[in-house]
Design a protein around this motif. Structure first.
Motif, PDB file in Angstrom:
ATOM      1  N   SER A 112       0.823  -1.210   0.000  1.00 12.17           N
ATOM      2  CA  SER A 112       0.000   0.000   0.000  1.00 12.17           C
ATOM      3  C   SER A 112       0.859   1.264   0.000  1.00 12.17           C
ATOM      4  CB  SER A 112      -0.942   0.005   1.201  1.00 12.17           C
ATOM      5  OG  SER A 112      -0.229  -0.003   2.424  1.00 12.17           O
ATOM      6  N   ALA A 113       2.061   1.177   0.578  1.00 13.81           N
ATOM      7  CA  ALA A 113       2.940   2.348   0.642  1.00 13.81           C
ATOM      8  C   ALA A 113       3.465   2.754  -0.730  1.00 13.81           C
ATOM      9  CB  ALA A 113       4.109   2.080   1.584  1.00 13.81           C
ATOM     10  N   ALA A 114       3.461   1.837  -1.687  1.00 13.89           N
ATOM     11  CA  ALA A 114       3.897   2.197  -3.037  1.00 13.89           C
ATOM     12  C   ALA A 114       2.856   3.065  -3.730  1.00 13.89           C
ATOM     13  CB  ALA A 114       4.153   0.938  -3.857  1.00 13.89           C
ATOM     14  N   PHE A 115       1.591   2.915  -3.335  1.00 15.21           N
ATOM     15  CA  PHE A 115       0.516   3.716  -3.911  1.00 15.21           C
ATOM     16  C   PHE A 115       0.221   4.956  -3.068  1.00 15.21           C
ATOM     17  CE2 PHE A 115      -0.136  -0.588  -5.465  1.00 15.21           C
ATOM     18  CZ  PHE A 115      -0.395  -0.388  -6.813  1.00 15.21           C
ATOM     19  N   PHE A 116       0.536   4.891  -1.784  1.00 15.91           N
ATOM     20  CA  PHE A 116       0.284   5.991  -0.838  1.00 15.91           C
ATOM     21  C   PHE A 116       1.559   6.199  -0.028  1.00 15.91           C
ATOM     22  CE2 PHE A 116      -1.994   7.034   3.399  1.00 15.91           C
ATOM     23  CZ  PHE A 116      -1.877   8.399   3.189  1.00 15.91           C
ATOM     24  N   PRO A 117       2.575   6.840  -0.634  1.00 11.87           N
ATOM     25  CA  PRO A 117       3.890   6.881   0.005  1.00 11.87           C
ATOM     26  C   PRO A 117       4.087   7.992   1.021  1.00 11.87           C
ATOM     27  CG  PRO A 117       4.021   7.836  -2.185  1.00 11.87           C
ATOM     28  CD  PRO A 117       2.611   7.324  -2.022  1.00 11.87           C
ATOM     29  N   HIS A 118       3.167   8.941   1.101  1.00  9.20           N
ATOM     30  CA  HIS A 118       3.350  10.044   2.055  1.00  9.20           C
ATOM     31  C   HIS A 118       2.462   9.829   3.277  1.00  9.20           C
ATOM     32  CE1 HIS A 118      -0.518  11.789   0.759  1.00  9.20           C
ATOM     33  NE2 HIS A 118      -0.123  11.606  -0.498  1.00  9.20           N
ATOM     34  N   GLY A 119       2.536  10.756   4.221  1.00 12.87           N
ATOM     35  CA  GLY A 119       1.734  10.650   5.424  1.00 12.87           C
ATOM     36  C   GLY A 119       0.297  11.089   5.202  1.00 12.87           C
ATOM     37  N   LEU A 120      -0.572  10.723   6.137  1.00  6.89           N
ATOM     38  CA  LEU A 120      -1.974  11.106   6.052  1.00  6.89           C
ATOM     39  C   LEU A 120      -2.147  12.615   6.133  1.00  6.89           C
ATOM     40  CD1 LEU A 120      -4.997  10.425   6.006  1.00  6.89           C
ATOM     41  CD2 LEU A 120      -4.875  10.119   8.495  1.00  6.89           C
ATOM     42  N   GLY A 121      -1.243  13.283   6.831  1.00  5.96           N
ATOM     43  CA  GLY A 121      -1.360  14.733   6.953  1.00  5.96           C
ATOM     44  C   GLY A 121      -0.403  15.275   7.988  1.00  5.96           C
ATOM     45  N   HIS A 122      -0.735  16.437   8.522  1.00  8.27           N
ATOM     46  CA  HIS A 122       0.170  17.150   9.415  1.00  8.27           C
ATOM     47  C   HIS A 122      -0.609  18.226  10.145  1.00  8.27           C
ATOM     48  CE1 HIS A 122       0.004  20.221   6.223  1.00  8.27           C
ATOM     49  NE2 HIS A 122       0.234  19.238   5.379  1.00  8.27           N
ATOM     50  N   GLY A 123       0.006  18.785  11.179  1.00  8.63           N
ATOM     51  CA  GLY A 123      -0.568  19.958  11.806  1.00  8.63           C
ATOM     52  C   GLY A 123      -0.430  21.158  10.885  1.00  8.63           C
ATOM     53  N   ILE A 124      -1.315  22.135  11.065  1.00 13.28           N
ATOM     54  CA  ILE A 124      -1.285  23.333  10.227  1.00 13.28           C
ATOM     55  C   ILE A 124      -1.694  24.534  11.070  1.00 13.28           C
ATOM     56  CG2 ILE A 124      -3.645  22.908   9.407  1.00 13.28           C
ATOM     57  CD1 ILE A 124      -2.796  24.196   6.737  1.00 13.28           C
ATOM     58  N   GLY A 125      -1.152  25.686  10.741  1.00 14.77           N
ATOM     59  CA  GLY A 125      -1.466  26.911  11.467  1.00 14.77           C
ATOM     60  C   GLY A 125      -0.622  28.049  10.959  1.00 14.77           C
ATOM     61  N   LEU A 126       0.304  28.519  11.784  1.00 15.98           N
ATOM     62  CA  LEU A 126       1.225  29.564  11.367  1.00 15.98           C
ATOM     63  C   LEU A 126       2.136  29.086  10.244  1.00 15.98           C
ATOM     64  CD1 LEU A 126       2.182  30.916  14.875  1.00 15.98           C
ATOM     65  CD2 LEU A 126       1.033  32.245  13.101  1.00 15.98           C
ATOM     66  N   GLN A 127       2.374  27.796  10.204  1.00 17.77           N
ATOM     67  CA  GLN A 127       3.152  27.184   9.131  1.00 17.77           C
ATOM     68  C   GLN A 127       2.328  26.064   8.507  1.00 17.77           C
ATOM     69  OE1 GLN A 127       6.449  27.099  12.207  1.00 17.77           O
ATOM     70  NE2 GLN A 127       7.662  26.885  10.347  1.00 17.77           N
ATOM     71  N   VAL A 128       2.548  25.819   7.236  1.00 21.15           N
ATOM     72  CA  VAL A 128       1.783  24.764   6.563  1.00 21.15           C
ATOM     73  C   VAL A 128       2.055  23.425   7.238  1.00 21.15           C
ATOM     74  CG1 VAL A 128       1.384  23.573   4.396  1.00 21.15           C
ATOM     75  CG2 VAL A 128       1.801  26.018   4.402  1.00 21.15           C
ATOM     76  N   HIS A 129       3.307  23.090   7.413  1.00 24.07           N
ATOM     77  CA  HIS A 129       3.679  21.916   8.200  1.00 24.07           C
ATOM     78  C   HIS A 129       4.043  22.440   9.585  1.00 24.07           C
ATOM     79  CE1 HIS A 129       4.954  20.104   4.098  1.00 24.07           C
ATOM     80  NE2 HIS A 129       3.676  19.894   4.334  1.00 24.07           N
TER      81      HIS A 129
END
Length: 444
Positions: free
Chosen positions: A328-345
């Motif tokens: 599954s990681a070959a089709f979805f290689p990044h993370g589900l998401g991240h915190g966001i606010g003053l900075q995108v990541h």
């Protein structure tokens, strides 16, 4: 809730003061001093890079275009803003300080950057100075950022908990971004190039590329399989099959981060895949609840996306098997998401506590940017994706997993690149608040 920014900001500032008091106590220091940052120049040239404000500065003030300014906070005292408003005929001079935030500060206007030092605490050794090395002042850089870990760890950890003022700023950033996403889709449907779509986006957002929180990802066809595609082709491909756009907007120093994917033919199988990922993504957004471990949400996302791949005939194995074997990681290689606010990541995604420590991502998932347990006030992105990335699929073959995939289905989806859907979601004491979906619904 009262949405008056003046009222929300006053409460926000009290939260920042309390956090600063605790951070200074942790670091055994007396003053918090935060430079807004400086303009950087290119090597062997007199051209400057786009200015980016220090996030620790804009946490206190909605000022994002004011290099050479400083914030000073001493517990028990009114915060001081040392505001650079130079005499200059080469560049536009910042306006005099104005707005709902001004009365909360002692404002000192200076005409040159070096004048700031006389308005800062006299003993730099008693200060937590948070900023980049280039912000140093005084002979031999005597007054220079020291970024004491005890203070930085505390402030960054607690930045995950957004105040109502911050949510309001992010909602307005989202409003801008959604308006621009609608314009980008219209440009795509009209046959524009990636570059043309990007220009339509900026026009609708009312922000140029240096004001946006990150470089727009505008990808047609196979380019959608390049996770951070930013080349912006000047001519559209022939034929145009698909469109993936990951683009945000800013307001008051806060960011929105939104991704949408479209098929050129709304009745084809790729659009059906987009719809399936979208449905799965909405279920993931509904899991943004207090007490949820974001690491587990990421693992659950892999199972959900593997189910989609199974349903579309791409996978020959079960979702659980695909996860366990790393398929599954070959089709979805990044993370589900991240915190966001003053900075995108946003910072402190791995923080174990406000005294430091690190929560590692699950084994085999090195690109997950958030590993904390969700709590009310946190704002996170939920951005699952499915892509046809040949180098990752080739590695599956090399690792002995070729039998798990129907390669004819890979060939069918390869020309479309990939699918990603991303929303910004607020964790509350109850139902999550999906800022992105709300604004799309409001816009119609």
């Amino acid at each position: 809730m009262n949405a008056d920014p003046a009222i929300l900001y006053a409460a926000h500032l009290e939260v920042l003061k309390d956090r600063a008091d605790a951070a200074l106590e942790r670091a055994s220091l007396d003053h918090l001093v935060v430079p807004s940052g400086t303009v950087h120049y290119q090597l062997f040239d007199d051209r400057d890079y786009p200015y980016a404000v220090n996030p620790q500065f804009k946490a206190w003030l909605p000022l994002t275009r004011n290099p050479g300014s400083w914030l000073v906070y001493t517990p028990g005292n009114k915060p001081r803003l040392v505001y650079l408003q130079p005499h200059d005929y080469w560049h536009v001079v910042p306006d005099a300080p104005a707005g709902y935030w001004v009365d909360h500060f002692e404002v000192v206007v200076i005409r040159s950057a070096d004048e700031a030092q006389q308005h800062l605490p006299k003993n730099a050794s008693r200060c937590a100075i948070l900023g980049e090395p280039q912000s140093a002042l005084g002979q031999y850089g005597a007054f220079k950022p020291n970024n004491p870990p005890a203070a930085v760890d505390y402030l960054e950890y607690h930045r995950a908990y957004k105040t109502p003022y911050e949510i309001a700023m992010m909602r307005e950033a989202t409003r801008r971004g959604v308006r621009a996403h609608r314009a980008a889709e219209r440009a795509f449907r009209a046959g524009a190039s990636e570059f043309g779509i990007h220009l339509a986006y900026c026009q609708a957002a009312g922000q140029d590329s240096t004001e946006l929180p990150y470089g727009n990802i505008v990808a047609l066809n196979e380019h959608g399989a390049v996770l951070h595609y930013t080349e912006l082709g000047r001519l559209p491909p022939k034929p145009v099959r698909s469109f993936l756009i990951d683009a945000g907007a800013s307001h008051g120093g806060y960011a929105a981060d939104i991704t949408r994917t479209y098929s050129a033919d709304t009745g084809d199988e790729f659009q059906a895949l987009v719809d399936a990922v979208d449905a799965a993504q909405q279920k993931m957004c509904a899991q943004v609840r207090a007490g949820a471990d974001y690491k587990q949400l990421h693992i659950d996302a892999h199972l959900a996306l593997a189910t989609v791949l199974k349903d579309f005939g791409v996978l020959k194995v079960s979702p659980g098997d695909a996860l366990a074997r790393g398929i599954s990681a070959a089709f979805f290689p990044h993370g589900l998401g991240h915190g966001i606010g003053l900075q995108v990541h946003d910072v402190a995604g791995f923080a174990a506590s406000d005294t430091g420590g690190r929560i590692e991502p699950p084994e085999g998932h090195p690109f997950l940017r958030l590993t904390r347990v969700l709590e009310p006030g946190m704002v996170v992105t939920i951005e699952p994706g499915i892509y046809v990335i040949d180098m990752l699929l080739e590695k599956l073959k090399q690792d002995g997993h070729a039998d798990a995939i129907d390669w004819s289905r890979i060939d069918a989806f390869r020309p479309y690149g990939g699918v990603r859907i991303e929303d910004d979601v607020v964790c509350t004491d109850g139902e999550p608040v999906n800022l992105t979906r709300e604004e799309f619904a409001n816009l119609g």
